[in-house]
Design an enzyme around this catalytic site. Sequence first.
Site, PDB file in Angstrom:
ATOM      1  N   GLY A  41      14.317  34.892  19.704  1.00 41.82           N
ATOM      2  CA  GLY A  41      13.313  35.102  18.663  1.00 41.82           C
ATOM      3  C   GLY A  41      12.012  34.389  18.994  1.00 41.82           C
ATOM      4  O   GLY A  41      11.899  33.714  20.020  1.00 41.82           O
ATOM      5  N   ASN A  50      22.000  37.506  18.617  1.00 39.56           N
ATOM      6  CA  ASN A  50      22.653  38.819  18.518  1.00 39.56           C
ATOM      7  C   ASN A  50      21.643  39.951  18.710  1.00 39.56           C
ATOM      8  O   ASN A  50      22.004  41.125  18.653  1.00 39.56           O
ATOM      9  CB  ASN A  50      23.393  38.980  17.176  1.00 39.56           C
ATOM     10  CG  ASN A  50      22.444  38.994  16.000  1.00 39.56           C
ATOM     11  OD1 ASN A  50      21.235  38.865  16.170  1.00 39.56           O
ATOM     12  ND2 ASN A  50      22.986  39.147  14.804  1.00 39.56           N
ATOM     13  N   ASP A  88      26.807  36.908  17.764  1.00 37.87           N
ATOM     14  CA  ASP A  88      26.365  36.772  16.375  1.00 37.87           C
ATOM     15  C   ASP A  88      26.949  35.474  15.812  1.00 37.87           C
ATOM     16  O   ASP A  88      28.161  35.346  15.650  1.00 37.87           O
ATOM     17  CB  ASP A  88      26.892  37.979  15.583  1.00 37.87           C
ATOM     18  CG  ASP A  88      26.477  37.937  14.117  1.00 37.87           C
ATOM     19  OD1 ASP A  88      25.942  36.888  13.667  1.00 37.87           O
ATOM     20  OD2 ASP A  88      26.680  38.938  13.425  1.00 37.87           O
ATOM     21  N   LYS A  96      24.236  35.969   5.531  1.00 40.39           N
ATOM     22  CA  LYS A  96      25.354  35.484   6.354  1.00 40.39           C
ATOM     23  C   LYS A  96      24.909  34.467   7.403  1.00 40.39           C
ATOM     24  O   LYS A  96      25.578  33.462   7.623  1.00 40.39           O
ATOM     25  CB  LYS A  96      26.062  36.669   7.018  1.00 40.39           C
ATOM     26  CG  LYS A  96      26.969  37.419   6.039  1.00 40.39           C
ATOM     27  CD  LYS A  96      27.485  38.715   6.598  1.00 40.39           C
ATOM     28  CE  LYS A  96      28.607  38.506   7.590  1.00 40.39           C
ATOM     29  NZ  LYS A  96      29.166  39.802   8.061  1.00 40.39           N
ATOM     30  N   ASN A 129      29.331  27.740  10.800  1.00 42.40           N
ATOM     31  CA  ASN A 129      29.891  27.783  12.164  1.00 42.40           C
ATOM     32  C   ASN A 129      29.198  26.762  13.068  1.00 42.40           C
ATOM     33  O   ASN A 129      29.844  26.076  13.862  1.00 42.40           O
ATOM     34  CB  ASN A 129      29.736  29.185  12.760  1.00 42.40           C
ATOM     35  CG  ASN A 129      30.686  30.181  12.106  1.00 42.40           C
ATOM     36  OD1 ASN A 129      31.722  29.791  11.545  1.00 42.40           O
ATOM     37  ND2 ASN A 129      30.344  31.457  12.164  1.00 42.40           N
ATOM     38  N   LYS A 154      30.384  19.327  14.879  1.00 37.51           N
ATOM     39  CA  LYS A 154      31.404  18.313  14.569  1.00 37.51           C
ATOM     40  C   LYS A 154      32.410  18.223  15.707  1.00 37.51           C
ATOM     41  O   LYS A 154      32.749  17.136  16.187  1.00 37.51           O
ATOM     42  CB  LYS A 154      32.082  18.713  13.255  1.00 37.51           C
ATOM     43  CG  LYS A 154      33.177  17.787  12.785  1.00 37.51           C
ATOM     44  CD  LYS A 154      33.502  18.111  11.318  1.00 37.51           C
ATOM     45  CE  LYS A 154      34.881  17.663  10.928  1.00 37.51           C
ATOM     46  NZ  LYS A 154      35.933  18.641  11.263  1.00 37.51           N
ATOM     47  N   TYR A 202      16.980  35.284   1.378  1.00 42.35           N
ATOM     48  CA  TYR A 202      16.527  34.316   2.390  1.00 42.35           C
ATOM     49  C   TYR A 202      16.449  32.918   1.782  1.00 42.35           C
ATOM     50  O   TYR A 202      17.007  31.959   2.301  1.00 42.35           O
ATOM     51  CB  TYR A 202      15.160  34.751   2.903  1.00 42.35           C
ATOM     52  CG  TYR A 202      14.580  33.907   4.014  1.00 42.35           C
ATOM     53  CD1 TYR A 202      15.203  33.837   5.257  1.00 42.35           C
ATOM     54  CD2 TYR A 202      13.383  33.211   3.836  1.00 42.35           C
ATOM     55  CE1 TYR A 202      14.646  33.095   6.298  1.00 42.35           C
ATOM     56  CE2 TYR A 202      12.821  32.471   4.865  1.00 42.35           C
ATOM     57  CZ  TYR A 202      13.447  32.418   6.097  1.00 42.35           C
ATOM     58  OH  TYR A 202      12.890  31.684   7.117  1.00 42.35           O
ATOM     59  N   TYR A 231      27.880  17.988   5.365  1.00 42.59           N
ATOM     60  CA  TYR A 231      28.482  17.587   6.654  1.00 42.59           C
ATOM     61  C   TYR A 231      27.990  16.204   7.061  1.00 42.59           C
ATOM     62  O   TYR A 231      28.711  15.436   7.683  1.00 42.59           O
ATOM     63  CB  TYR A 231      28.166  18.622   7.750  1.00 42.59           C
ATOM     64  CG  TYR A 231      29.255  19.657   7.896  1.00 42.59           C
ATOM     65  CD1 TYR A 231      29.458  20.630   6.915  1.00 42.59           C
ATOM     66  CD2 TYR A 231      30.104  19.662   9.001  1.00 42.59           C
ATOM     67  CE1 TYR A 231      30.458  21.572   7.033  1.00 42.59           C
ATOM     68  CE2 TYR A 231      31.114  20.604   9.123  1.00 42.59           C
ATOM     69  CZ  TYR A 231      31.287  21.557   8.141  1.00 42.59           C
ATOM     70  OH  TYR A 231      32.295  22.484   8.256  1.00 42.59           O
TER      71      TYR A 231
END
Length: 322
Positions: free
Chosen positions: A11, A33, A57, A92, A100, A106, A146, A160
């Site tokens: 990008g 992706n 992806d 997503k 992910n 981690k 968004y 996290y």
Amino acid sequence: MPRILITGAAGFLGSHLCDRFIKEGYDVVGMDNLITGDLKNIEHLFKLKEFEFYHHDVSKFVHVSGRLDYILHFASPASPIDYLKIPIQTLKVGSLGTHNCLGLAKDKKARILVASTSEVYGDPMVHPQKEDYWGNVNPVGPRGVYDEAKRFQEAITMAYHTYHGLETRIVRIFNTYGPRMRLNDGRVLPAFIGQALRGEDLTVFGDGSQTRSFCFVDDLVEGIYRLLLSDYAYPVNIGNPDEITIKEFGEEIIKLTGTKQKLIYKPLPKDDPKQRQPNIDLAKKLLGWEPKVSRAEGLKITYDYFKNLPPEELHKSAHRFD
Ligand code: UDP
């Protein structure tokens, strides 16, 4: 050599980050992706042994073999037209994709920096926007997919950090421009320059009194680089506070390109923020960072890039999902 994973590598921002980290001596693993990214942005890197590319992806389970020291999560559609056309993927990648990446960080004991956005402030009631402002977002409006994905991204990243002790960084990116923006991504700068180059009138949405503050990509990359290497886990605004109305911006583009065309007015899209300007006091204090490239300089570099694109690029459909 430190090894870094950059999602959204093909990008606009991802490709500039790949260049920067290669220059700094890192081994770079790019992932994309290619829904909105373009391999052309990184094809010059494929010959380098320091660069590898995964066509993947990030919203699906991510596996990267070997050591990873850092992760930059930059995969996401980022223009209002893109996320209107691919709303589910947008949600997503900001949610599952971030989850992910955090899981991977981690597992690898890597430090992760996630790309957030000034859109978390929505149509702001506080001006200029400071990191401690919580925002004014319509969750069910066109930008909700968004804005809310990015707000969730910040929340899960902090979780996290506090729950797993992960080293996390959050950058809130304000409008950024420069070479490798997609001419047909619908954003105001490529829209105006594309229109000027094709000899069309420049479409101002609304009366053009809404404001934005545009940051040149090299300045943004420098801010992100410093933030990654800092020890600050909370969100930091990176952007250029030089604010301008969209009408004035159109006039600047007319002057820059020398086009004989004029500004024409179209309806304002729903929930289009009225004003946007970063308060960058925190970045100044924490990172010793501030933008260096003026809009005049940055626009000239960007115009030269668009002017030199192959003519067929210029005449592609107004939008790649049309
Ligand atoms: N805009 C415009 N003409 C265009 C594209 C955008 O006047 O052809 C306006 C848009 O309504 C918004 C501003 O320019 O007020 C910036 O739009 P952009 O899509 O670049 O990013 P945003 O900051 O809204 O996410």
